[in-house]
Design a protein around this motif. Sequence first.
Motif, short mmCIF file in Angstrom:
data_model
loop_
_atom_site.label_atom_id
_atom_site.label_comp_id
_atom_site.label_asym_id
_atom_site.label_seq_id
_atom_site.Cartn_x
_atom_site.Cartn_y
_atom_site.Cartn_z
N GLY A 5 53.45 31.46 64.93
CA GLY A 5 52.89 32.70 64.41
C GLY A 5 53.27 33.02 62.99
N LEU A 6 54.20 32.24 62.42
CA LEU A 6 54.66 32.53 61.06
C LEU A 6 54.28 31.43 60.07
CD1 LEU A 6 58.21 33.96 61.82
CD2 LEU A 6 56.12 35.23 61.25
N GLY A 7 53.68 30.39 60.53
CA GLY A 7 53.30 29.31 59.64
C GLY A 7 54.51 28.59 59.09
N LEU A 8 54.37 28.06 57.90
CA LEU A 8 55.44 27.32 57.23
C LEU A 8 56.06 28.20 56.15
CD1 LEU A 8 53.11 24.39 57.18
CD2 LEU A 8 55.49 23.91 57.69
N ARG A 9 57.37 28.32 56.20
CA ARG A 9 58.07 29.13 55.21
C ARG A 9 59.04 28.25 54.42
NH1 ARG A 9 60.67 33.93 58.47
NH2 ARG A 9 60.95 32.24 60.00
N LEU A 10 59.03 28.41 53.12
CA LEU A 10 59.84 27.58 52.25
C LEU A 10 61.30 28.01 52.28
CD1 LEU A 10 59.81 25.30 50.09
CD2 LEU A 10 59.46 27.11 48.38
N ILE A 11 62.19 27.04 52.50
CA ILE A 11 63.62 27.32 52.57
C ILE A 11 64.25 27.06 51.20
CG2 ILE A 11 65.79 26.79 53.72
CD1 ILE A 11 64.12 25.63 56.04
N HIS A 12 64.17 25.82 50.75
CA HIS A 12 64.67 25.41 49.44
C HIS A 12 63.73 24.37 48.87
CE1 HIS A 12 68.63 27.38 49.26
NE2 HIS A 12 68.82 27.05 50.53
N TYR A 13 63.83 24.18 47.56
CA TYR A 13 63.02 23.18 46.91
C TYR A 13 63.82 22.55 45.78
CZ TYR A 13 62.34 26.64 43.23
OH TYR A 13 62.55 27.54 42.23
N SER A 14 63.28 21.43 45.29
CA SER A 14 63.89 20.76 44.15
C SER A 14 62.77 20.20 43.29
CB SER A 14 64.81 19.64 44.62
OG SER A 14 65.22 18.83 43.53
N ASN A 15 62.70 20.62 42.06
CA ASN A 15 61.64 20.14 41.18
C ASN A 15 61.93 18.75 40.61
OD1 ASN A 15 59.97 22.37 41.46
ND2 ASN A 15 60.92 23.48 39.76
N GLU A 58 61.65 31.10 50.18
CA GLU A 58 61.43 32.39 50.81
C GLU A 58 62.54 32.78 51.78
OE1 GLU A 58 57.79 32.37 52.95
OE2 GLU A 58 57.99 34.42 53.73
N VAL A 59 63.09 31.79 52.50
CA VAL A 59 64.10 32.05 53.53
C VAL A 59 65.31 31.13 53.36
CG1 VAL A 59 62.55 33.06 55.25
CG2 VAL A 59 62.76 30.58 55.10
N PRO A 60 66.10 31.27 52.31
CA PRO A 60 67.19 30.33 52.03
C PRO A 60 68.51 30.62 52.74
CG PRO A 60 67.03 31.94 50.27
CD PRO A 60 65.90 32.24 51.23
N ASP A 61 68.68 31.84 53.26
CA ASP A 61 69.98 32.23 53.79
C ASP A 61 70.37 31.37 54.99
OD1 ASP A 61 69.48 35.79 53.18
OD2 ASP A 61 70.04 34.14 51.85
N GLY A 62 71.62 30.87 54.95
CA GLY A 62 72.14 30.03 56.02
C GLY A 62 71.90 28.55 55.82
N TYR A 63 71.23 28.21 54.72
CA TYR A 63 70.90 26.81 54.42
C TYR A 63 71.38 26.44 53.02
CZ TYR A 63 67.40 27.76 58.07
OH TYR A 63 66.76 28.14 59.21
N SER A 64 71.71 25.17 52.86
CA SER A 64 72.00 24.64 51.53
C SER A 64 71.38 23.27 51.39
CB SER A 64 73.51 24.57 51.27
OG SER A 64 74.12 23.67 52.16
N VAL A 65 71.10 22.88 50.15
CA VAL A 65 70.51 21.58 49.87
C VAL A 65 71.21 20.96 48.68
CG1 VAL A 65 68.20 22.08 50.80
CG2 VAL A 65 68.74 22.65 48.42
N SER A 66 70.99 19.67 48.52
CA SER A 66 71.46 18.95 47.35
C SER A 66 70.42 17.91 46.98
CB SER A 66 72.81 18.28 47.62
OG SER A 66 72.70 17.33 48.67
N ARG A 67 70.39 17.52 45.73
CA ARG A 67 69.44 16.50 45.27
C ARG A 67 70.17 15.59 44.28
NH1 ARG A 67 63.80 16.48 43.91
NH2 ARG A 67 63.16 14.30 44.22
#
Lengths: 113, 112
Positions: free
Chosen positions: A40-50, A59-68
Amino acid sequence: TAGITQAPTSQILAAGRSMTLRCTQDMRHNAMYWYRQDLGLGLRLIHYSNTAGTTGKGEVPDGYSVSRANTDDFPLTLASAVPSQTSVYFCASSDSTGTGELFFGEGSRLTVL
Amino acid sequence: GESVGLHLPTLSVQEGDNSIINCAYSNSASDYFIWYKQESGKGPQFIIDIRSNMDKRQGQRVTVLLNKTVKHLSLQIAATQPGDSAVYFCAESTTNDYKLSFGAGTTVTVRA
């Protein structure tokens, strides 16, 4: 052609534990993304890397981390999982900075109990 | 906040008929739009895209229409087949913010 490879395919995780979802692409795309998909919410962006070495919050980054660290890999880490992070997670990449087609992996289904 | 959304969560179509899936967006700055198809248990797959300097674009059995005046996007599938059963998502982005925002999706079921 592999494209985007995600691992694990599915995982059950106890609340409070940490987890890293792996994502690897073999297309040499400069941009990569992590989305979560909930009914019901579709796809929501957490993190990105250009590009390698840079990351940004979605849109919803809290509780998540990423590295590139390099072009091919874009892991997503949950430092201390909570039940609301139960979802299907999709990694994607594109050969532009987002104004073009995104190529998606097959998803990682995560259940936090 | 501004969002991309779909008019109907489900659509049932007779095999062989044409399908029309609608999408409304509210960000007037959006200049790139894209449709994805997602089959059960798989990741989304690109169908067709369109930029804001166009109002129509055709692909193989699919056509995307863009009406910027009313901020409306539609996907038309000609001669719908059983393999077209899936969830369809529209998404949008802007040149200054290169991340795609997705709508909630429309589930298309093709009746034999």
